[in-house]
Scaffold this motif. Sequence first.
Motif, PDB file in Angstrom:
ATOM      1  N   ALA A 117      33.685  16.849  25.362  1.00  0.00           N
ATOM      2  CA  ALA A 117      34.459  17.923  24.745  1.00  0.00           C
ATOM      3  C   ALA A 117      35.492  18.469  25.725  1.00  0.00           C
ATOM      4  CB  ALA A 117      33.529  19.044  24.286  1.00  0.00           C
ATOM      5  N   HIS A 118      35.121  18.609  26.985  1.00  0.00           N
ATOM      6  CA  HIS A 118      36.058  19.094  27.994  1.00  0.00           C
ATOM      7  C   HIS A 118      37.215  18.113  28.171  1.00  0.00           C
ATOM      8  CE1 HIS A 118      37.654  20.916  31.586  1.00  0.00           C
ATOM      9  NE2 HIS A 118      37.530  19.767  32.229  1.00  0.00           N
ATOM     10  N   ARG A 119      36.897  16.832  28.224  1.00  0.00           N
ATOM     11  CA  ARG A 119      37.960  15.824  28.377  1.00  0.00           C
ATOM     12  C   ARG A 119      38.879  15.793  27.168  1.00  0.00           C
ATOM     13  NH1 ARG A 119      36.574  10.356  31.376  1.00  0.00           N
ATOM     14  NH2 ARG A 119      37.057  11.208  33.415  1.00  0.00           N
ATOM     15  N   MET A 120      38.303  15.921  25.980  1.00  0.00           N
ATOM     16  CA  MET A 120      39.130  15.905  24.768  1.00  0.00           C
ATOM     17  C   MET A 120      40.037  17.131  24.735  1.00  0.00           C
ATOM     18  SD  MET A 120      36.473  14.487  21.937  1.00  0.00           S
ATOM     19  CE  MET A 120      37.572  14.799  20.590  1.00  0.00           C
ATOM     20  N   THR A 121      39.484  18.279  25.102  1.00  0.00           N
ATOM     21  CA  THR A 121      40.284  19.504  25.118  1.00  0.00           C
ATOM     22  C   THR A 121      41.418  19.392  26.121  1.00  0.00           C
ATOM     23  OG1 THR A 121      38.317  20.763  24.537  1.00  0.00           O
ATOM     24  CG2 THR A 121      40.173  22.000  25.431  1.00  0.00           C
ATOM     25  N   THR A 122      41.119  18.885  27.287  1.00  0.00           N
ATOM     26  CA  THR A 122      42.145  18.713  28.312  1.00  0.00           C
ATOM     27  C   THR A 122      43.211  17.744  27.848  1.00  0.00           C
ATOM     28  OG1 THR A 122      40.480  19.108  30.004  1.00  0.00           O
ATOM     29  CG2 THR A 122      42.531  18.097  30.722  1.00  0.00           C
ATOM     30  N   SER A 123      42.796  16.668  27.217  1.00  0.00           N
ATOM     31  CA  SER A 123      43.744  15.662  26.734  1.00  0.00           C
ATOM     32  C   SER A 123      44.631  16.231  25.632  1.00  0.00           C
ATOM     33  CB  SER A 123      42.973  14.445  26.219  1.00  0.00           C
ATOM     34  OG  SER A 123      43.844  13.534  25.628  1.00  0.00           O
ATOM     35  N   VAL A 124      44.046  16.983  24.709  1.00  0.00           N
ATOM     36  CA  VAL A 124      44.810  17.541  23.598  1.00  0.00           C
ATOM     37  C   VAL A 124      45.787  18.601  24.094  1.00  0.00           C
ATOM     38  CG1 VAL A 124      44.616  18.964  21.526  1.00  0.00           C
ATOM     39  CG2 VAL A 124      43.121  16.998  21.830  1.00  0.00           C
ATOM     40  N   THR A 125      45.351  19.469  25.001  1.00  0.00           N
ATOM     41  CA  THR A 125      46.260  20.507  25.483  1.00  0.00           C
ATOM     42  C   THR A 125      47.409  19.903  26.272  1.00  0.00           C
ATOM     43  OG1 THR A 125      44.860  20.871  27.420  1.00  0.00           O
ATOM     44  CG2 THR A 125      44.559  22.346  25.530  1.00  0.00           C
ATOM     45  N   ARG A 126      47.167  18.818  26.966  1.00  0.00           N
ATOM     46  CA  ARG A 126      48.262  18.150  27.664  1.00  0.00           C
ATOM     47  C   ARG A 126      49.270  17.596  26.673  1.00  0.00           C
ATOM     48  NH1 ARG A 126      45.298  14.584  31.561  1.00  0.00           N
ATOM     49  NH2 ARG A 126      44.516  16.172  32.916  1.00  0.00           N
ATOM     50  N   ARG A 127      48.769  17.040  25.591  1.00  0.00           N
ATOM     51  CA  ARG A 127      49.642  16.449  24.583  1.00  0.00           C
ATOM     52  C   ARG A 127      50.434  17.514  23.849  1.00  0.00           C
ATOM     53  NH1 ARG A 127      46.030  12.956  21.638  1.00  0.00           N
ATOM     54  NH2 ARG A 127      45.545  11.958  23.580  1.00  0.00           N
ATOM     55  N   ARG A 129      51.282  20.580  24.987  1.00  0.00           N
ATOM     56  CA  ARG A 129      52.275  21.147  25.888  1.00  0.00           C
ATOM     57  C   ARG A 129      53.360  20.140  26.241  1.00  0.00           C
ATOM     58  NH1 ARG A 129      49.663  23.057  31.040  1.00  0.00           N
ATOM     59  NH2 ARG A 129      47.925  21.799  30.430  1.00  0.00           N
TER      60      ARG A 129
END
Length: 153
Positions: A117-127, A129
């Motif tokens: 979940a942390h990796r997915m959140t980080t990946s989505v927020t990068r995308r 932004r």
Amino acid sequence: MLPLLILLFILVPIAELAVIIQIGEAIGVWWTIALLIADSVLGSMLMRAQGRVAWRRFNAAVAEGRVPARETIDGVLVIFGGALLLTPGFISDIFGLICLLPPTRALARRFLLARVAHRMTTSVTRRVRGPEPRQDYDVEGTAHDVEPDRGAR
């Protein structure tokens, strides 16, 4: 990724050998070999039993029309746990038991889900932004002064 592979393929076998040698010195070579064989056999039996339970729960979830997310993760953990128990070594046996025993498997599942979940959140927020801003660097000898009145426009 490379440091993880170095850890897995170099440091873990060295650590396993060190532990096997220490246990062999403490209880004897033949007892150590017997213990490694016994935990492999018992590990395969435990993997078979827990694999059946995970498969039944997976099928029940599908029959109920639910997405079998938890059951799938349990199945993967059972497979990894069985593989770790079949691998000779005491450190891998500890991690194999963590993946195979239901109470510790629940903790491992919770840890994995939090990590994913942390990796997915980080990946989505990068995308969302967008890519990180590009930094333009001055290459030696290419900079030139701008007159103050031209830069104000």
